[in-house]
Structures are given as C-alpha cells and as structure tokens.
Design an enzyme around this catalytic site. Structure first.
Site, PDB file in Angstrom:
ATOM      1  N   ARG A 102       0.882  -0.990  -0.381  1.00 55.99           N
ATOM      2  CA  ARG A 102       0.288   0.256  -0.195  1.00 55.99           C
ATOM      3  C   ARG A 102       0.803   1.098   0.125  1.00 55.99           C
ATOM      4  O   ARG A 102       2.209   1.440   0.082  1.00 55.99           O
ATOM      5  CB  ARG A 102      -0.986   0.410   1.184  1.00 55.99           C
ATOM      6  CG  ARG A 102      -0.091   0.130   2.531  1.00 55.99           C
ATOM      7  CD  ARG A 102      -1.330   0.481   4.028  1.00 55.99           C
ATOM      8  NE  ARG A 102      -0.407   1.055   5.032  1.00 55.99           N
ATOM      9  CZ  ARG A 102      -1.080   1.099   5.911  1.00 55.99           C
ATOM     10  NH1 ARG A 102      -2.179   0.804   6.678  1.00 55.99           N
ATOM     11  NH2 ARG A 102      -0.569   1.680   7.059  1.00 55.99           N
ATOM     12  N   VAL A 141      10.608  -7.425   7.696  1.00 53.61           N
ATOM     13  CA  VAL A 141      12.405  -7.382   7.490  1.00 53.61           C
ATOM     14  C   VAL A 141      12.660  -7.116   8.245  1.00 53.61           C
ATOM     15  O   VAL A 141      14.304  -7.298   8.495  1.00 53.61           O
ATOM     16  CB  VAL A 141      11.711  -5.589   6.972  1.00 53.61           C
ATOM     17  CG1 VAL A 141      11.330  -5.604   5.320  1.00 53.61           C
ATOM     18  CG2 VAL A 141      11.289  -5.298   7.853  1.00 53.61           C
ATOM     19  N   ASN A 183      11.298   0.192   1.724  1.00 52.38           N
ATOM     20  CA  ASN A 183      10.554   1.278   1.781  1.00 52.38           C
ATOM     21  C   ASN A 183       9.693   0.889   3.255  1.00 52.38           C
ATOM     22  O   ASN A 183       8.616   1.580   3.718  1.00 52.38           O
ATOM     23  CB  ASN A 183       9.248   0.645   0.230  1.00 52.38           C
ATOM     24  CG  ASN A 183       7.862   1.825   0.946  1.00 52.38           C
ATOM     25  OD1 ASN A 183       8.343   2.456   0.114  1.00 52.38           O
ATOM     26  ND2 ASN A 183       6.915   1.095   1.192  1.00 52.38           N
ATOM     27  N   TYR A 221      12.137   7.882  14.922  1.00 56.54           N
ATOM     28  CA  TYR A 221      11.645   7.759  13.631  1.00 56.54           C
ATOM     29  C   TYR A 221      12.472   8.991  13.214  1.00 56.54           C
ATOM     30  O   TYR A 221      13.458   8.428  12.190  1.00 56.54           O
ATOM     31  CB  TYR A 221      10.560   8.562  12.922  1.00 56.54           C
ATOM     32  CG  TYR A 221       9.735   8.092  11.859  1.00 56.54           C
ATOM     33  CD1 TYR A 221       9.687   7.251  10.995  1.00 56.54           C
ATOM     34  CD2 TYR A 221      10.008   9.618  10.807  1.00 56.54           C
ATOM     35  CE1 TYR A 221       8.731   6.995  10.214  1.00 56.54           C
ATOM     36  CE2 TYR A 221       9.294   9.638   9.743  1.00 56.54           C
ATOM     37  CZ  TYR A 221       9.075   8.170   8.949  1.00 56.54           C
ATOM     38  OH  TYR A 221       8.330   8.401   7.934  1.00 56.54           O
ATOM     39  N   LYS A 257      16.194   7.517  10.069  1.00 57.00           N
ATOM     40  CA  LYS A 257      15.622   8.019   9.015  1.00 57.00           C
ATOM     41  C   LYS A 257      16.541   8.745   8.466  1.00 57.00           C
ATOM     42  O   LYS A 257      17.706   8.167   7.691  1.00 57.00           O
ATOM     43  CB  LYS A 257      14.790   8.890   8.572  1.00 57.00           C
ATOM     44  CG  LYS A 257      13.080   8.340   8.468  1.00 57.00           C
ATOM     45  CD  LYS A 257      13.089   6.974   7.579  1.00 57.00           C
ATOM     46  CE  LYS A 257      11.229   6.361   7.420  1.00 57.00           C
ATOM     47  NZ  LYS A 257      11.516   5.832   6.364  1.00 57.00           N
TER      48      LYS A 257
HETATM   49  N1  LIG Z   1       3.759   9.490   4.082  1.00 59.64           N
HETATM   50  C1  LIG Z   1       4.887   9.663   4.488  1.00 59.64           C
HETATM   51  O1  LIG Z   1       4.280  10.918   4.112  1.00 59.64           O
HETATM   52  C2  LIG Z   1       6.254   9.506   3.803  1.00 59.64           C
HETATM   53  C3  LIG Z   1       7.277  10.877   4.509  1.00 59.64           C
HETATM   54  C4  LIG Z   1       8.191  10.233   4.796  1.00 59.64           C
HETATM   55  C5  LIG Z   1       8.827   9.078   4.649  1.00 59.64           C
HETATM   56  N2  LIG Z   1       7.848   8.034   4.554  1.00 59.64           N
HETATM   57  C6  LIG Z   1       8.598   6.154   4.237  1.00 59.64           C
HETATM   58  O2  LIG Z   1       7.989   6.521   3.309  1.00 59.64           O
HETATM   59  C7  LIG Z   1       7.930   4.452   3.421  1.00 59.64           C
HETATM   60  C8  LIG Z   1       6.254   4.064   3.226  1.00 59.64           C
HETATM   61  O3  LIG Z   1       5.183   4.640   3.973  1.00 59.64           O
HETATM   62  P1  LIG Z   1       3.234   5.316   3.720  1.00 59.64           P
HETATM   63  O4  LIG Z   1       3.718   6.472   3.605  1.00 59.64           O
HETATM   64  O5  LIG Z   1       3.783   4.357   2.478  1.00 59.64           O
HETATM   65  O6  LIG Z   1       3.235   4.046   4.974  1.00 59.64           O
HETATM   66  P2  LIG Z   1       2.134   2.542   4.886  1.00 59.64           P
HETATM   67  O7  LIG Z   1       1.528   2.581   6.231  1.00 59.64           O
HETATM   68  O8  LIG Z   1       0.812   3.035   3.756  1.00 59.64           O
HETATM   69  O9  LIG Z   1       3.110   1.331   4.461  1.00 59.64           O
HETATM   70  C9  LIG Z   1       4.052   1.204   5.158  1.00 59.64           C
HETATM   71  C10 LIG Z   1       3.994  -0.608   4.864  1.00 59.64           C
HETATM   72  O10 LIG Z   1       5.063  -1.003   5.568  1.00 59.64           O
HETATM   73  C11 LIG Z   1       4.537  -2.297   5.927  1.00 59.64           C
HETATM   74  N3  LIG Z   1       5.459  -2.281   6.889  1.00 59.64           N
HETATM   75  C12 LIG Z   1       5.415  -1.922   8.047  1.00 59.64           C
HETATM   76  N4  LIG Z   1       6.590  -2.648   9.005  1.00 59.64           N
HETATM   77  C13 LIG Z   1       6.787  -3.897   8.103  1.00 59.64           C
HETATM   78  C14 LIG Z   1       7.463  -5.073   8.506  1.00 59.64           C
HETATM   79  N5  LIG Z   1       8.211  -5.555   9.604  1.00 59.64           N
HETATM   80  N6  LIG Z   1       8.128  -5.987   7.289  1.00 59.64           N
HETATM   81  C15 LIG Z   1       7.104  -5.709   6.512  1.00 59.64           C
HETATM   82  N7  LIG Z   1       6.456  -4.758   6.075  1.00 59.64           N
HETATM   83  C16 LIG Z   1       6.407  -4.073   7.108  1.00 59.64           C
HETATM   84  C17 LIG Z   1       3.368  -1.680   5.972  1.00 59.64           C
HETATM   85  O11 LIG Z   1       2.556  -3.356   6.511  1.00 59.64           O
HETATM   86  C18 LIG Z   1       2.721  -1.142   4.723  1.00 59.64           C
HETATM   87  O12 LIG Z   1       2.178  -1.517   3.764  1.00 59.64           O
HETATM   88  C19 LIG Z   1       7.816   4.594   4.890  1.00 59.64           C
HETATM   89  O13 LIG Z   1       9.421   4.108   5.249  1.00 59.64           O
HETATM   90  C20 LIG Z   1       7.949   5.821   5.512  1.00 59.64           C
HETATM   91  O14 LIG Z   1       8.773   5.875   6.874  1.00 59.64           O
HETATM   92  C21 LIG Z   1       6.407   8.540   4.139  1.00 59.64           C
END
Ligand SMILES: NC(=O)c1ccc[n+]([C@@H]2O[C@H](COP(=O)([O-])OP(=O)(O)OC[C@H]3O[C@@H](n4cnc5c(N)ncnc54)[C@H](O)[C@@H]3O)[C@@H](O)[C@H]2O)c1
Length: 254
Positions: A17, A65, A91, A155, A159
C-alpha cells in the site's frame, strides 16, 4: 521501443500500500517484474488483485523485514520465480510518534528494527545476487524527518541512519555495479499520514491543508512523486549516481 525497466526484477518491501505500492506500480508500468514483501496480508491480497486487474503479475509474500530468515527466504523466492533480482527498494516503515519524555523503549526499538534492521536484512540478502550478476540498484526510503521532527526522536534517528547506511553501501558495492541511493520524502498522502492526523485529533482534510501551507510547491505529495524519483535512481543510465539523497518534498524541507 523497449520500456525502461523491461527485463528487470524489482523487490519493494512494504509494497502492499501507500508509497511502496506506488513504486511497484511505476515499475510494472515501465516493464519490470515486481515482487512485494509485507506483513499486512489483507493489503497484500488487495495489491495482488489490483495489479492482476491491470494485467501485471506481482509476486506477493508475507514476511517481516525485521526477521532475517523470512527476508532471506523471500528474496530467494524472488530469484527462484523471476531468475534474478536487480532492484531493491527498502520502503517498509512504521511510526511510533511521541514526545521524548513519553516515548517507550518499545516505541524506540520497533522503529529502529523496521527501518534500520529491516533495510540491513533486505540489503544483505539481496546484494549477493546483485554482486554475482555485477548489477544492482538499492534505494532506501528515508524522510525529511531525518533533519529533525518534533515527536519523532525514534523515526528521525532511523531515517538519518538510513542515509548513512546508503552511503556505506554505495562505497562497498559500487565496484560491483551496484549503486545505493536514498529518497527523503516530505508530506505524502498515505495511510501513514492519515494515522498521524488521527493521533493528533485533526480531520485529515485540515491536516493536509496545514501541511500544504508549509510546502513551497503548494501541494501535498503523492506516492507517484516518490516513485518517479526512485525510477531515476533505478535507471540503468544512473550508474554514476551513487550514495546520494534526494529530498522529494516540494521544497528543501516540508
Ligand atoms: N507518508 C509520508 O508522508 C512519508 C514521508 C516520509 C517517508 N515516508 C516513508 O515511506 C515509507 C512508506 O510509507 P507510507 O506512507 O506508504 O506508509 P504505509 O503505512 O502506508 O506503508 C508502509 C508499509 O510497510 C509495511 N510494513 C510495516 N512494517 C513492516 C515489516 N516489519 N515488514 C514488512 N513490511 C512492513 C506496512 O504493512 C505497510 O504496507 C516508509 O518507510 C515511511 O517511513 C513516508
């Protein structure tokens, strides 16, 4: 004309997702074979269905992971299924936000485990195939929070750590044709930002508005914005771009 990623095999962790799914989508659209690893079974099943409906085959695997043996097995299965692995996108991520004085040991450790140990596990498992074939691309998803963010001591540390990890991989693996780079997204509309709005007790609409008011590009980010930057690093022609971090945030910081 051949598509940019035709013949390439991509693994996206946490790809069921949000940003990860957007990244997998981009690679599928540009000809790659895609594999997704995630802990969320329901989201995995939905992603598989969504990709199938568009005519793409996605190898979906339930694995965390954090667990090295699960990651090793999942990466092995990607190679068994598609014959190789060219591109890894680290990711998968979680947030456990809290002010420092309220942050628990578990809040701290879980975030370190998923982002840092998770990226370590997946990179270590993948590099052996990449080094052997003398080609690979590792892309780590960092965040603008690496520069510091209130309520995110865990976090932001993870990061920022990912950026150091990226640079070290670049140094160690460069001579084998494997590059490592990082994207630091700003505010991207996903379930993660929705959860944050809920936690702070603001409607999502107002939360997005508040974020956008601070973004020079005057809009929120979408998963496609990140996928586009990932594709740049993953491109075969980007072989001299190594150990870099691109902030994709509509400005220098969100
Ligand atoms: N949304 C934002 O504004 C934003 C900003 C900066 C960085 N990020 C980073 O981008 C990445 C994706 O974030 P997102 O916003 O799509 O979040 P999200 O929560 O929609 O997706 C994260 C996905 O990682 C999976 N996940 C969590 N723990 C896991 C594990 N132990 N093993 C395997 N999968 C696992 C979840 O099930 C989920 O599908 C993340 O690393 C997040 O920190 C997001």
């Amino acid at each position: 004309m051949a598509q940019r990623f035709e013949g390439r095999v991509v693994l996206v962790t946490g790809g069921s997702r949000g940003i990860g799914k957007g990244i997998a989508q981009k690679f599928a659209e540009e000809g790659a074979k895609i594999a997704i690893l995630d802990i969320n079974e329901e989201a995995l099943a939905k992603a598989e269905k969504d990709f199938k409906e568009q005519g793409y085959t996605a190898l979906t695997q339930k694995a965390s992971v954090v667990e090295a043996d699960e990651v090793e097995a999942a990466v092995g299965e990607v190679v068994n299924t598609f014959g190789k692995l060219d591109i890894l996108v680290n990711n998968a991520g979680i947030i456990r936000d809290n002010m420092l004085f309220k942050m628990t040991d578990s809040d701290w450790q879980q975030v370190m485990d998923v982002h840092l140990k998770g990226s370590f596990n997946a990179s270590r498992a993948s590099q052996k195939y990449m080094v052997e074939q003398k080609y690979g691309r590792i892309i780590n998803i960092s965040s603008t929070s690496a520069l510091g963010n209130r309520g995110q001591a865990n976090y932001s540390t993870a990061k920022a750590g990912l950026q150091g990890f990226t640079k070290t991989l670049a140094i160690e693996l460069g001579k084998f044709g494997v590059t490592a780079n990082s994207i630091a997204p700003g505010f991207i509309e996903t379930d993660m930002t929705k959860a944050t709005a809920e936690r702070v007790g603001v409607s999502y609409e107002d939360f997005v508005k508040g974020a956008v008011s601070k973004i020079p590009a005057a809009r929120s980010g979408k998963p496609e914005d990140i996928a586009n930057a990932v594709a740049f690093f993953a491109d075969e022609r980007s072989s001299f771009v190594n150990g870099q971090v691109i902030y994709v945030a509509g400005g220098p910081k969100d």
